[in-house]
Design a protein around this motif. Structure first.
Motif, PDB file in Angstrom:
ATOM      1  N   VAL A   1       0.841  -1.199   0.000  1.00  0.00           N
ATOM      2  CA  VAL A   1       0.000   0.000   0.000  1.00  0.00           C
ATOM      3  C   VAL A   1       0.878   1.253   0.000  1.00  0.00           C
ATOM      4  O   VAL A   1       0.597   2.227  -0.710  1.00  0.00           O
ATOM      5  CB  VAL A   1      -0.967  -0.005   1.212  1.00  0.00           C
ATOM      6  CG1 VAL A   1      -1.649   1.340   1.379  1.00  0.00           C
ATOM      7  CG2 VAL A   1      -1.986  -1.115   1.076  1.00  0.00           C
ATOM      8  N   ALA A   2       1.954   1.246   0.771  1.00  0.00           N
ATOM      9  CA  ALA A   2       2.854   2.396   0.832  1.00  0.00           C
ATOM     10  C   ALA A   2       3.529   2.637  -0.525  1.00  0.00           C
ATOM     11  O   ALA A   2       3.657   3.782  -0.963  1.00  0.00           O
ATOM     12  CB  ALA A   2       3.902   2.184   1.916  1.00  0.00           C
ATOM     13  N   ILE A   3       3.926   1.583  -1.189  1.00  0.00           N
ATOM     14  CA  ILE A   3       4.578   1.723  -2.496  1.00  0.00           C
ATOM     15  C   ILE A   3       3.591   2.254  -3.531  1.00  0.00           C
ATOM     16  O   ILE A   3       3.888   3.194  -4.280  1.00  0.00           O
ATOM     17  CB  ILE A   3       5.174   0.371  -2.950  1.00  0.00           C
ATOM     18  CG1 ILE A   3       6.372   0.017  -2.069  1.00  0.00           C
ATOM     19  CG2 ILE A   3       5.582   0.419  -4.413  1.00  0.00           C
ATOM     20  CD1 ILE A   3       6.916  -1.372  -2.290  1.00  0.00           C
ATOM     21  N   ILE A   4       2.396   1.676  -3.568  1.00  0.00           N
ATOM     22  CA  ILE A   4       1.386   2.131  -4.524  1.00  0.00           C
ATOM     23  C   ILE A   4       0.991   3.578  -4.229  1.00  0.00           C
ATOM     24  O   ILE A   4       0.841   4.393  -5.143  1.00  0.00           O
ATOM     25  CB  ILE A   4       0.157   1.197  -4.510  1.00  0.00           C
ATOM     26  CG1 ILE A   4       0.551  -0.172  -5.076  1.00  0.00           C
ATOM     27  CG2 ILE A   4      -1.000   1.793  -5.289  1.00  0.00           C
ATOM     28  CD1 ILE A   4      -0.515  -1.236  -4.941  1.00  0.00           C
ATOM     29  N   GLY A   5       0.834   3.914  -2.948  1.00  0.00           N
ATOM     30  CA  GLY A   5       0.508   5.288  -2.572  1.00  0.00           C
ATOM     31  C   GLY A   5       1.588   6.269  -2.992  1.00  0.00           C
ATOM     32  O   GLY A   5       1.292   7.358  -3.481  1.00  0.00           O
ATOM     33  N   GLY A   6       2.842   5.885  -2.831  1.00  0.00           N
ATOM     34  CA  GLY A   6       3.952   6.740  -3.252  1.00  0.00           C
ATOM     35  C   GLY A   6       3.967   6.962  -4.757  1.00  0.00           C
ATOM     36  O   GLY A   6       4.209   8.076  -5.229  1.00  0.00           O
ATOM     37  N   ILE A   7       3.689   5.906  -5.498  1.00  0.00           N
ATOM     38  CA  ILE A   7       3.642   6.023  -6.955  1.00  0.00           C
ATOM     39  C   ILE A   7       2.500   6.934  -7.387  1.00  0.00           C
ATOM     40  O   ILE A   7       2.668   7.801  -8.254  1.00  0.00           O
ATOM     41  CB  ILE A   7       3.524   4.622  -7.613  1.00  0.00           C
ATOM     42  CG1 ILE A   7       4.822   3.841  -7.403  1.00  0.00           C
ATOM     43  CG2 ILE A   7       3.190   4.730  -9.091  1.00  0.00           C
ATOM     44  CD1 ILE A   7       4.742   2.376  -7.792  1.00  0.00           C
ATOM     45  N   LEU A   8       1.325   6.760  -6.774  1.00  0.00           N
ATOM     46  CA  LEU A   8       0.181   7.615  -7.107  1.00  0.00           C
ATOM     47  C   LEU A   8       0.457   9.073  -6.757  1.00  0.00           C
ATOM     48  O   LEU A   8       0.103   9.982  -7.524  1.00  0.00           O
ATOM     49  CB  LEU A   8      -1.079   7.129  -6.385  1.00  0.00           C
ATOM     50  CG  LEU A   8      -1.677   5.831  -6.895  1.00  0.00           C
ATOM     51  CD1 LEU A   8      -2.838   5.398  -6.023  1.00  0.00           C
ATOM     52  CD2 LEU A   8      -2.111   5.970  -8.333  1.00  0.00           C
ATOM     53  N   LEU A   9       1.093   9.314  -5.622  1.00  0.00           N
ATOM     54  CA  LEU A   9       1.443  10.677  -5.236  1.00  0.00           C
ATOM     55  C   LEU A   9       2.421  11.292  -6.234  1.00  0.00           C
ATOM     56  O   LEU A   9       2.261  12.444  -6.645  1.00  0.00           O
ATOM     57  CB  LEU A   9       2.036  10.702  -3.836  1.00  0.00           C
ATOM     58  CG  LEU A   9       2.450  12.053  -3.294  1.00  0.00           C
ATOM     59  CD1 LEU A   9       1.253  12.996  -3.216  1.00  0.00           C
ATOM     60  CD2 LEU A   9       3.090  11.912  -1.924  1.00  0.00           C
ATOM     61  N   ALA A  10       3.414  10.545  -6.642  1.00  0.00           N
ATOM     62  CA  ALA A  10       4.379  11.041  -7.627  1.00  0.00           C
ATOM     63  C   ALA A  10       3.695  11.363  -8.953  1.00  0.00           C
ATOM     64  O   ALA A  10       3.968  12.405  -9.559  1.00  0.00           O
ATOM     65  CB  ALA A  10       5.491  10.010  -7.838  1.00  0.00           C
ATOM     66  N   LEU A  11       2.795  10.509  -9.390  1.00  0.00           N
ATOM     67  CA  LEU A  11       2.074  10.763 -10.638  1.00  0.00           C
ATOM     68  C   LEU A  11       1.202  12.014 -10.533  1.00  0.00           C
ATOM     69  O   LEU A  11       1.139  12.817 -11.470  1.00  0.00           O
ATOM     70  CB  LEU A  11       1.212   9.559 -11.022  1.00  0.00           C
ATOM     71  CG  LEU A  11       1.977   8.315 -11.479  1.00  0.00           C
ATOM     72  CD1 LEU A  11       1.017   7.129 -11.644  1.00  0.00           C
ATOM     73  CD2 LEU A  11       2.730   8.590 -12.767  1.00  0.00           C
ATOM     74  N   ALA A  12       0.555  12.200  -9.391  1.00  0.00           N
ATOM     75  CA  ALA A  12      -0.276  13.391  -9.197  1.00  0.00           C
ATOM     76  C   ALA A  12       0.580  14.654  -9.211  1.00  0.00           C
ATOM     77  O   ALA A  12       0.200  15.665  -9.824  1.00  0.00           O
ATOM     78  CB  ALA A  12      -1.042  13.282  -7.882  1.00  0.00           C
ATOM     79  N   LEU A  13       1.730  14.619  -8.574  1.00  0.00           N
ATOM     80  CA  LEU A  13       2.626  15.781  -8.564  1.00  0.00           C
ATOM     81  C   LEU A  13       3.146  16.099  -9.960  1.00  0.00           C
ATOM     82  O   LEU A  13       3.216  17.274 -10.352  1.00  0.00           O
ATOM     83  CB  LEU A  13       3.788  15.555  -7.599  1.00  0.00           C
ATOM     84  CG  LEU A  13       3.426  15.574  -6.122  1.00  0.00           C
ATOM     85  CD1 LEU A  13       4.617  15.156  -5.273  1.00  0.00           C
ATOM     86  CD2 LEU A  13       2.923  16.938  -5.707  1.00  0.00           C
ATOM     87  N   ILE A  14       3.496  15.087 -10.714  1.00  0.00           N
ATOM     88  CA  ILE A  14       3.961  15.296 -12.087  1.00  0.00           C
ATOM     89  C   ILE A  14       2.850  15.928 -12.921  1.00  0.00           C
ATOM     90  O   ILE A  14       3.084  16.869 -13.688  1.00  0.00           O
ATOM     91  CB  ILE A  14       4.442  13.966 -12.706  1.00  0.00           C
ATOM     92  CG1 ILE A  14       5.740  13.524 -12.039  1.00  0.00           C
ATOM     93  CG2 ILE A  14       4.614  14.088 -14.207  1.00  0.00           C
ATOM     94  CD1 ILE A  14       6.166  12.107 -12.376  1.00  0.00           C
ATOM     95  N   PHE A  15       1.623  15.448 -12.763  1.00  0.00           N
ATOM     96  CA  PHE A  15       0.489  16.006 -13.495  1.00  0.00           C
ATOM     97  C   PHE A  15       0.292  17.484 -13.159  1.00  0.00           C
ATOM     98  O   PHE A  15       0.069  18.309 -14.049  1.00  0.00           O
ATOM     99  CB  PHE A  15      -0.776  15.205 -13.168  1.00  0.00           C
ATOM    100  CG  PHE A  15      -2.017  15.791 -13.765  1.00  0.00           C
ATOM    101  CD1 PHE A  15      -2.294  15.633 -15.114  1.00  0.00           C
ATOM    102  CD2 PHE A  15      -2.903  16.513 -12.990  1.00  0.00           C
ATOM    103  CE1 PHE A  15      -3.438  16.179 -15.676  1.00  0.00           C
ATOM    104  CE2 PHE A  15      -4.045  17.072 -13.537  1.00  0.00           C
ATOM    105  CZ  PHE A  15      -4.312  16.903 -14.879  1.00  0.00           C
TER     106      PHE A  15
END
Length: 60
Positions: free
Chosen positions: A7-21
């Protein structure tokens, strides 16, 4: 790998994608959009200041 780690890894990836967007979206703003935003912010501050002065009994 346990569930909380996944969950922490997936959450980190989603956060990074949101920031890039967000960074990409903000870099595409036109000068007119930036001016409009800045003017709206200034107008809002003026309105709030006027309201504060009208409701402050110590202010003359």
């Amino acid at each position: 790998m346990d569930g909380i780690g996944l969950v922490a890894i997936i959450g980190g990836i989603l956060l990074a994608l949101a920031l890039i967007f967000v960074v990409i979206s903000n870099s595409r703003r036109s000068r007119q959009d930036v001016r409009r935003t800045e003017q709206g912010t200034k107008d809002l501050y003026k309105n709030v200041e006027r309201q504060d002065q009208g409701s402050d009994p110590d202010h003359s």
